[in-house]
Design a protein around this motif. Structure first.
Motif, PDB file in Angstrom:
ATOM      1  N   TYR A 147      -4.210   9.662   8.456  1.00  0.00           N
ATOM      2  CA  TYR A 147      -5.352   9.497   7.555  1.00  0.00           C
ATOM      3  C   TYR A 147      -6.224   8.298   7.951  1.00  0.00           C
ATOM      4  CZ  TYR A 147      -8.397   9.389   3.579  1.00  0.00           C
ATOM      5  OH  TYR A 147      -9.530   9.405   2.792  1.00  0.00           O
ATOM      6  N   ASN A 148      -5.649   7.363   8.692  1.00  0.00           N
ATOM      7  CA  ASN A 148      -6.371   6.143   9.064  1.00  0.00           C
ATOM      8  C   ASN A 148      -6.401   5.960  10.572  1.00  0.00           C
ATOM      9  OD1 ASN A 148      -6.476   4.970   6.128  1.00  0.00           O
ATOM     10  ND2 ASN A 148      -4.330   5.571   6.491  1.00  0.00           N
TER      11      ASN A 148
ATOM     12  N   VAL B  70      -1.040   7.582  -2.977  1.00  0.00           N
ATOM     13  CA  VAL B  70      -2.477   7.343  -2.831  1.00  0.00           C
ATOM     14  C   VAL B  70      -3.187   8.008  -4.016  1.00  0.00           C
ATOM     15  CG1 VAL B  70      -4.514   7.814  -1.412  1.00  0.00           C
ATOM     16  CG2 VAL B  70      -2.363   7.126  -0.332  1.00  0.00           C
TER      17      VAL B  70
ATOM     18  N   GLU C 253      -9.319   7.806  -6.494  1.00  0.00           N
ATOM     19  CA  GLU C 253      -9.912   6.809  -5.596  1.00  0.00           C
ATOM     20  C   GLU C 253     -10.197   7.413  -4.234  1.00  0.00           C
ATOM     21  OE1 GLU C 253      -7.345   2.953  -7.195  1.00  0.00           O
ATOM     22  OE2 GLU C 253      -7.686   3.210  -5.038  1.00  0.00           O
ATOM     23  N   VAL C 254      -9.349   8.354  -3.798  1.00  0.00           N
ATOM     24  CA  VAL C 254      -9.442   8.909  -2.438  1.00  0.00           C
ATOM     25  C   VAL C 254      -9.415  10.434  -2.532  1.00  0.00           C
ATOM     26  CG1 VAL C 254      -8.584   8.686  -0.090  1.00  0.00           C
ATOM     27  CG2 VAL C 254      -8.030   6.907  -1.758  1.00  0.00           C
TER      28      VAL C 254
ATOM     29  N   ILE D 260       0.824  -1.217   0.000  1.00  0.00           N
ATOM     30  CA  ILE D 260       0.000   0.000   0.000  1.00  0.00           C
ATOM     31  C   ILE D 260       0.858   1.268   0.000  1.00  0.00           C
ATOM     32  CG2 ILE D 260      -0.208   0.120   2.526  1.00  0.00           C
ATOM     33  CD1 ILE D 260      -3.102   0.783   0.125  1.00  0.00           C
ATOM     34  N   PHE D 261       2.159   1.138   0.405  1.00  0.00           N
ATOM     35  CA  PHE D 261       3.047   2.310   0.499  1.00  0.00           C
ATOM     36  C   PHE D 261       3.967   2.460  -0.703  1.00  0.00           C
ATOM     37  CE2 PHE D 261       1.357   2.811   4.567  1.00  0.00           C
ATOM     38  CZ  PHE D 261       1.477   1.648   5.306  1.00  0.00           C
TER      39      PHE D 261
ATOM     40  N   ILE E 177      -3.715  -0.898   8.464  1.00  0.00           N
ATOM     41  CA  ILE E 177      -2.795  -0.005   7.754  1.00  0.00           C
ATOM     42  C   ILE E 177      -1.855   0.705   8.731  1.00  0.00           C
ATOM     43  CG2 ILE E 177      -4.279   2.065   7.619  1.00  0.00           C
ATOM     44  CD1 ILE E 177      -3.257   2.315   4.684  1.00  0.00           C
TER      45      ILE E 177
ATOM     46  N   TYR F  32      -7.940  12.771   0.227  1.00  0.00           N
ATOM     47  CA  TYR F  32      -6.639  12.445   0.826  1.00  0.00           C
ATOM     48  C   TYR F  32      -5.755  13.678   0.948  1.00  0.00           C
ATOM     49  CZ  TYR F  32      -2.377  10.003   2.068  1.00  0.00           C
ATOM     50  OH  TYR F  32      -1.248   9.598   2.745  1.00  0.00           O
TER      51      TYR F  32
HETATM   52  C1  LIG Z   1      -1.104   4.748   2.357  1.00  0.00           C
HETATM   53  O1  LIG Z   1      -2.441   4.440   1.994  1.00  0.00           O
HETATM   54  C2  LIG Z   1      -3.486   5.067   2.688  1.00  0.00           C
HETATM   55  O2  LIG Z   1      -3.307   5.792   3.641  1.00  0.00           O
HETATM   56  N1  LIG Z   1      -4.701   4.790   2.215  1.00  0.00           N
HETATM   57  C3  LIG Z   1      -5.891   5.450   2.690  1.00  0.00           C
HETATM   58  C4  LIG Z   1      -6.949   5.118   1.643  1.00  0.00           C
HETATM   59  C5  LIG Z   1      -8.215   4.715   2.350  1.00  0.00           C
HETATM   60  C6  LIG Z   1      -8.410   3.292   1.898  1.00  0.00           C
HETATM   61  O3  LIG Z   1      -7.031   2.853   1.738  1.00  0.00           O
HETATM   62  C7  LIG Z   1      -6.430   3.834   0.988  1.00  0.00           C
HETATM   63  C8  LIG Z   1      -6.811   3.693  -0.457  1.00  0.00           C
HETATM   64  C9  LIG Z   1      -8.275   3.500  -0.590  1.00  0.00           C
HETATM   65  N2  LIG Z   1      -8.843   3.506  -1.799  1.00  0.00           N
HETATM   66  C10 LIG Z   1     -10.175   3.372  -1.914  1.00  0.00           C
HETATM   67  C11 LIG Z   1     -10.946   3.203  -0.766  1.00  0.00           C
HETATM   68  N3  LIG Z   1     -10.377   3.189   0.437  1.00  0.00           N
HETATM   69  C12 LIG Z   1      -9.046   3.306   0.553  1.00  0.00           C
HETATM   70  C13 LIG Z   1      -4.936   3.848   1.143  1.00  0.00           C
END
Ligand SMILES: COC(=O)N1C[C@@H]2C[C@@H]3O[C@]2(Cc2nccnc23)C1
Length: 130
Positions: A85-86, A35, A39-40, A30-31, A96, A43
């Motif tokens: 963010y999480n 991001v 999709e986000v 994921i890193f 995460i 963010y």
């Molecule tokens: C380093 O990555 C993150 O902090 N994130 C946060 C986002 C929230 C969740 O996960 C991520 C991508 C994502 N895409 C669609 C729906 N929900 C998500 C990745």
């Protein structure tokens, strides 16, 4: 001077291997990329300085790290961004955050294990005198 350039070349080779090893670990998938804004969409309203391993590899090649401490500062940024963010108690956020802390701890452990402290001190001297 020329010896300093040789030292910085060696640092870049070392940091590329550390960065590649982290990016190969599926726990940190994921890193590995920024991001996705589409999709986000919120963010970048919350996270003012996004960071990821692919961007860090590009920074190495652009000579933006003069010592391992500067590289670890961006690893810390990846981690704190994920914690910020999480933040919630739901399982997805907890996973995460755990992965972010594991990325940080793994990066510090690799550098401590594989980097000569005298070499890092030499790099700090080049950075601090520029
Ligand atoms: C380093 O990555 C993150 O902090 N994130 C946060 C986002 C929230 C969740 O996960 C991520 C991508 C994502 N895409 C669609 C729906 N929900 C998500 C990745």
């Amino acid at each position: 001077e020329e010896e300093e350039e040789a030292t910085l070349r060696e640092l870049r080779i070392f940091l590329r291997e550390i960065c590649a090893k982290l990016a190969r670990n599926r726990t940190f998938y994921i890193f590995t990329k920024p991001v996705d804004e589409e999709e986000v969409p919120d963010y970048r309203e919350i996270i003012k300085e996004p960071m990821d391993l692919e961007s860090m590899m590009t920074k190495i090649d652009k000579h933006e790290y003069e010592c391992a401490q500067d590289f670890l500062h961006d690893i810390d940024l990846i981690c704190t961004n994920a914690l910020e963010y999480n933040p919630d108690r739901n399982p997805e956020d907890k996973v995460i955050r755990h992965r972010a802390c594991t990325l940080r701890d793994t990066a510090y452990a690799y550098i401590k294990a594989e980097m000569d402290t005298d070499f890092e001190e030499k790099c700090r001297g080049i950075r601090d005198n520029r």
